[in-house]
Design a protein around this motif. Sequence first.
Motif, short mmCIF file in Angstrom:
data_model
loop_
_atom_site.label_atom_id
_atom_site.label_comp_id
_atom_site.label_asym_id
_atom_site.label_seq_id
_atom_site.Cartn_x
_atom_site.Cartn_y
_atom_site.Cartn_z
N ILE A 90 0.87 -1.17 0.00
CA ILE A 90 0.00 0.00 0.00
C ILE A 90 0.91 1.22 0.00
O ILE A 90 1.65 1.44 0.96
CB ILE A 90 -0.91 0.03 1.25
N PRO A 91 0.91 2.00 -1.08
CA PRO A 91 1.70 3.23 -1.06
C PRO A 91 1.07 4.21 -0.07
O PRO A 91 -0.15 4.30 0.03
CB PRO A 91 1.63 3.74 -2.49
N ILE A 92 1.92 4.91 0.66
CA ILE A 92 1.42 5.86 1.66
C ILE A 92 2.00 7.25 1.42
O ILE A 92 3.07 7.39 0.84
CB ILE A 92 1.73 5.41 3.09
N TYR A 93 1.27 8.22 1.87
CA TYR A 93 1.68 9.62 1.80
C TYR A 93 1.64 10.19 3.20
O TYR A 93 0.69 9.96 3.95
CB TYR A 93 0.73 10.40 0.87
N VAL A 94 2.67 10.95 3.56
CA VAL A 94 2.73 11.60 4.88
C VAL A 94 2.27 13.04 4.70
O VAL A 94 2.94 13.84 4.05
CB VAL A 94 4.16 11.57 5.47
N HIS A 95 1.12 13.35 5.26
CA HIS A 95 0.57 14.71 5.17
C HIS A 95 1.00 15.49 6.41
O HIS A 95 0.90 15.01 7.54
CB HIS A 95 -0.96 14.68 5.09
N LYS A 96 1.47 16.69 6.19
CA LYS A 96 1.89 17.55 7.29
C LYS A 96 0.98 18.77 7.33
O LYS A 96 0.85 19.48 6.34
CB LYS A 96 3.34 17.99 7.10
N SER A 97 0.33 18.99 8.47
CA SER A 97 -0.45 20.21 8.65
C SER A 97 0.28 21.08 9.67
O SER A 97 1.04 20.58 10.50
CB SER A 97 -1.87 19.89 9.11
N PHE A 98 0.02 22.38 9.62
CA PHE A 98 0.80 23.29 10.45
C PHE A 98 0.06 23.88 11.63
O PHE A 98 0.68 24.28 12.60
CB PHE A 98 1.37 24.42 9.57
N GLU A 99 -1.25 23.99 11.57
CA GLU A 99 -1.99 24.58 12.69
C GLU A 99 -3.15 23.70 13.08
O GLU A 99 -4.20 23.78 12.45
CB GLU A 99 -2.46 25.99 12.31
N PRO A 100 -3.01 22.84 14.03
CA PRO A 100 -1.80 22.56 14.80
C PRO A 100 -0.86 21.66 14.00
O PRO A 100 -1.28 20.97 13.07
CB PRO A 100 -2.32 21.82 16.03
N LEU A 101 0.42 21.66 14.40
CA LEU A 101 1.40 20.83 13.73
C LEU A 101 1.02 19.37 13.93
O LEU A 101 0.86 18.90 15.05
CB LEU A 101 2.80 21.08 14.29
N ALA A 102 0.83 18.66 12.84
CA ALA A 102 0.45 17.25 12.92
C ALA A 102 0.85 16.53 11.65
O ALA A 102 0.96 17.14 10.58
CB ALA A 102 -1.06 17.14 13.13
N TYR A 103 1.05 15.25 11.79
CA TYR A 103 1.37 14.39 10.65
C TYR A 103 0.31 13.30 10.57
O TYR A 103 -0.09 12.74 11.58
CB TYR A 103 2.74 13.73 10.82
N LYS A 104 -0.15 13.02 9.38
CA LYS A 104 -1.12 11.96 9.17
C LYS A 104 -0.64 11.09 8.01
O LYS A 104 -0.13 11.60 7.02
CB LYS A 104 -2.51 12.52 8.87
N ILE A 105 -0.88 9.80 8.15
CA ILE A 105 -0.51 8.85 7.10
C ILE A 105 -1.77 8.52 6.31
O ILE A 105 -2.78 8.13 6.88
CB ILE A 105 0.05 7.55 7.72
N TYR A 106 -1.69 8.66 4.99
CA TYR A 106 -2.82 8.34 4.12
C TYR A 106 -2.38 7.32 3.07
O TYR A 106 -1.26 7.41 2.56
CB TYR A 106 -3.31 9.59 3.38
N PRO A 107 -3.26 6.38 2.74
CA PRO A 107 -2.93 5.51 1.61
C PRO A 107 -2.95 6.37 0.34
O PRO A 107 -3.87 7.17 0.15
CB PRO A 107 -4.04 4.47 1.60
N ALA A 108 -1.94 6.21 -0.50
CA ALA A 108 -1.86 7.01 -1.72
C ALA A 108 -2.90 6.55 -2.73
O ALA A 108 -3.42 7.34 -3.49
CB ALA A 108 -0.46 6.94 -2.32
#
Length: 182
Positions: A159-177
Amino acid sequence: MINQNKYYKKDFDEKSEKIKAHIESTPLAKYVWQYGNTPVNELVFQKAKELKADYIICVMHWGVEYQRQPNATQKQLARWCVMNGVNAVIGSHPHVLQPVDYEYYSVNNEIKSGLVVYSLGNFMSNQRDRYTDGGMLFKFEVQKNKNNGLVRSANTSFIPIYVHKSFEPLAYKIYPAQAEYD
Protein backbone atom coordinates in the motif's frame (compact mmCIF):
# COMPACT_ATOMS: atom_id res chain seq x y z
CA MET A 1 44.84 13.28 17.53
CA ILE A 2 42.34 10.61 18.60
CA ASN A 3 41.85 7.70 16.24
CA GLN A 4 38.06 7.28 16.35
CA ASN A 5 38.18 4.18 14.17
CA LYS A 6 40.33 2.45 16.80
CA TYR A 7 37.74 3.13 19.49
CA TYR A 8 34.83 2.29 17.22
CA LYS A 9 36.46 -1.04 16.27
CA LYS A 10 37.17 -1.84 19.94
CA ASP A 11 33.57 -0.99 20.88
CA PHE A 12 32.26 -2.98 17.90
CA ASP A 13 34.42 -5.99 18.79
CA GLU A 14 33.25 -5.90 22.43
CA LYS A 15 29.60 -5.67 21.38
CA SER A 16 30.13 -8.45 18.82
CA GLU A 17 31.55 -10.75 21.51
CA LYS A 18 28.60 -10.01 23.82
CA ILE A 19 26.13 -10.66 21.01
CA LYS A 20 27.99 -13.83 20.02
CA ALA A 21 27.78 -15.07 23.62
CA HIS A 22 24.09 -14.19 23.78
CA ILE A 23 23.32 -15.92 20.49
CA GLU A 24 25.17 -19.05 21.55
CA SER A 25 23.25 -19.19 24.85
CA THR A 26 19.76 -18.23 23.65
CA PRO A 27 17.34 -20.86 22.26
CA LEU A 28 15.44 -18.42 20.04
CA ALA A 29 15.58 -17.99 16.29
CA LYS A 30 14.66 -14.30 16.21
CA TYR A 31 17.76 -12.25 15.53
CA VAL A 32 18.55 -9.07 13.64
CA TRP A 33 22.01 -7.58 13.10
CA GLN A 34 22.79 -4.61 10.90
CA TYR A 35 26.50 -4.75 10.11
CA GLY A 36 26.48 -6.57 6.81
CA ASN A 37 28.76 -9.47 6.05
CA THR A 38 30.38 -10.04 9.44
CA PRO A 39 31.16 -13.10 11.54
CA VAL A 40 28.24 -12.06 13.77
CA ASN A 41 25.80 -12.35 10.86
CA GLU A 42 27.18 -15.74 9.97
CA LEU A 43 26.61 -16.82 13.57
CA VAL A 44 23.07 -15.45 13.52
CA PHE A 45 22.15 -17.29 10.33
CA GLN A 46 23.92 -20.45 11.50
CA LYS A 47 22.05 -20.35 14.83
CA ALA A 48 18.71 -19.84 13.06
CA LYS A 49 19.44 -22.87 10.88
CA GLU A 50 20.50 -24.96 13.89
CA LEU A 51 17.22 -24.09 15.57
CA LYS A 52 15.44 -25.19 12.39
CA ALA A 53 13.87 -21.82 11.69
CA ASP A 54 11.30 -22.25 8.92
CA TYR A 55 11.78 -18.74 7.58
CA ILE A 56 14.49 -16.16 8.17
CA ILE A 57 13.89 -12.41 7.74
CA CYS A 58 16.84 -10.03 7.79
CA VAL A 59 16.17 -6.33 8.32
CA MET A 60 18.89 -4.16 6.79
CA HIS A 61 19.69 -0.50 7.42
CA TRP A 62 21.53 0.17 4.17
CA GLY A 63 21.79 2.16 0.98
CA VAL A 64 22.48 5.75 0.05
CA GLU A 65 19.98 8.36 1.16
CA TYR A 66 17.62 9.65 -1.56
CA GLN A 67 18.82 7.16 -4.20
CA ARG A 68 15.81 5.46 -5.80
CA GLN A 69 17.76 2.42 -7.01
CA PRO A 70 19.74 -0.01 -4.87
CA ASN A 71 23.50 0.36 -5.09
CA ALA A 72 26.09 -2.37 -5.66
CA THR A 73 26.64 -2.89 -1.92
CA GLN A 74 22.93 -3.44 -1.27
CA LYS A 75 22.80 -5.96 -4.11
CA GLN A 76 25.90 -7.76 -2.82
CA LEU A 77 24.52 -7.91 0.72
CA ALA A 78 21.13 -9.12 -0.53
CA ARG A 79 22.89 -11.87 -2.47
CA TRP A 80 25.03 -12.77 0.54
CA CYS A 81 21.95 -12.99 2.77
CA VAL A 82 20.01 -15.16 0.33
CA MET A 83 23.03 -17.39 -0.25
CA ASN A 84 23.25 -17.87 3.53
CA GLY A 85 19.65 -18.98 3.91
CA VAL A 86 17.72 -15.75 4.40
CA ASN A 87 14.23 -15.94 2.90
CA ALA A 88 13.36 -12.22 2.98
CA VAL A 89 15.46 -9.07 3.25
CA ILE A 90 13.64 -5.89 4.25
CA GLY A 91 15.58 -2.67 3.79
CA SER A 92 15.36 0.86 5.09
CA HIS A 93 17.48 4.03 5.30
CA PRO A 94 17.41 5.71 1.86
CA HIS A 95 14.22 7.67 2.78
CA VAL A 96 12.79 6.90 -0.68
CA LEU A 97 11.19 3.83 -2.19
CA GLN A 98 13.44 1.34 -3.90
CA PRO A 99 12.46 -1.77 -5.89
CA VAL A 100 11.02 -4.99 -4.53
CA ASP A 101 12.17 -8.16 -6.23
CA TYR A 102 12.64 -11.87 -5.93
CA GLU A 103 16.36 -12.48 -6.31
CA TYR A 104 17.56 -15.83 -7.70
CA TYR A 105 21.10 -17.18 -7.47
CA SER A 106 22.59 -20.46 -8.61
CA VAL A 107 25.04 -22.27 -6.35
CA ASN A 108 26.40 -25.72 -7.23
CA ASN A 109 23.37 -26.45 -9.43
CA GLU A 110 21.02 -25.36 -6.63
CA ILE A 111 18.80 -22.29 -7.01
CA LYS A 112 18.54 -20.05 -3.96
CA SER A 113 15.92 -17.33 -3.94
CA GLY A 114 14.73 -14.65 -1.60
CA LEU A 115 12.32 -11.76 -1.42
CA VAL A 116 14.20 -8.45 -1.27
CA VAL A 117 12.55 -5.14 -0.38
CA TYR A 118 15.41 -2.73 -0.95
CA SER A 119 13.77 0.27 0.78
CA LEU A 120 10.33 0.91 2.27
CA GLY A 121 10.76 4.68 1.96
CA ASN A 122 9.49 6.91 4.78
CA PHE A 123 6.61 5.96 7.00
CA MET A 124 6.52 8.96 9.34
CA SER A 125 8.78 11.80 8.33
CA ASN A 126 9.16 15.54 8.32
CA GLN A 127 11.02 15.34 5.01
CA ARG A 128 9.28 17.22 2.22
CA ASP A 129 11.65 16.76 -0.72
CA ARG A 130 10.43 14.92 -3.80
CA TYR A 131 10.03 11.17 -3.19
CA THR A 132 10.64 11.49 0.60
CA ASP A 133 7.08 12.32 1.64
CA GLY A 134 5.88 8.75 1.56
CA GLY A 135 6.70 5.10 1.42
CA MET A 136 4.89 1.80 1.44
CA LEU A 137 3.38 -0.73 3.74
CA PHE A 138 4.58 -4.06 2.38
CA LYS A 139 2.98 -7.34 3.28
CA PHE A 140 3.48 -10.96 2.37
CA GLU A 141 2.54 -14.38 3.64
CA VAL A 142 4.88 -17.15 4.62
CA GLN A 143 3.52 -20.44 3.31
CA LYS A 144 4.77 -23.90 4.23
CA ASN A 145 3.95 -26.89 2.05
CA LYS A 146 2.76 -29.65 4.41
CA ASN A 147 3.77 -32.39 1.95
CA ASN A 148 7.40 -31.46 1.31
CA GLY A 149 8.13 -28.89 4.04
CA LEU A 150 9.18 -26.18 1.57
CA VAL A 151 8.56 -22.64 2.78
CA ARG A 152 8.04 -19.65 0.52
CA SER A 153 6.95 -16.03 0.39
CA ALA A 154 3.52 -15.62 -1.19
CA ASN A 155 0.73 -13.14 -1.79
CA THR A 156 2.94 -10.09 -1.78
CA SER A 157 1.24 -6.72 -1.88
CA PHE A 158 1.86 -3.15 -0.86
CA ILE A 159 0.00 0.00 0.00
CA PRO A 160 1.70 3.23 -1.06
CA ILE A 161 1.42 5.86 1.66
CA TYR A 162 1.68 9.62 1.80
CA VAL A 163 2.73 11.60 4.88
CA HIS A 164 0.57 14.71 5.17
CA LYS A 165 1.89 17.55 7.29
CA SER A 166 -0.45 20.21 8.65
CA PHE A 167 0.80 23.29 10.45
CA GLU A 168 -1.99 24.58 12.69
CA PRO A 169 -1.80 22.56 14.80
CA LEU A 170 1.40 20.83 13.73
CA ALA A 171 0.45 17.25 12.92
CA TYR A 172 1.37 14.39 10.65
CA LYS A 173 -1.12 11.96 9.17
CA ILE A 174 -0.51 8.85 7.10
CA TYR A 175 -2.82 8.34 4.12
CA PRO A 176 -2.93 5.51 1.61
CA ALA A 177 -1.86 7.01 -1.72
CA GLN A 178 -4.21 4.66 -3.62
CA ALA A 179 -5.94 1.38 -3.18
CA GLU A 180 -3.86 -1.67 -2.30
CA TYR A 181 -1.83 -3.18 -5.14
CA ASP A 182 -1.20 -6.88 -5.59
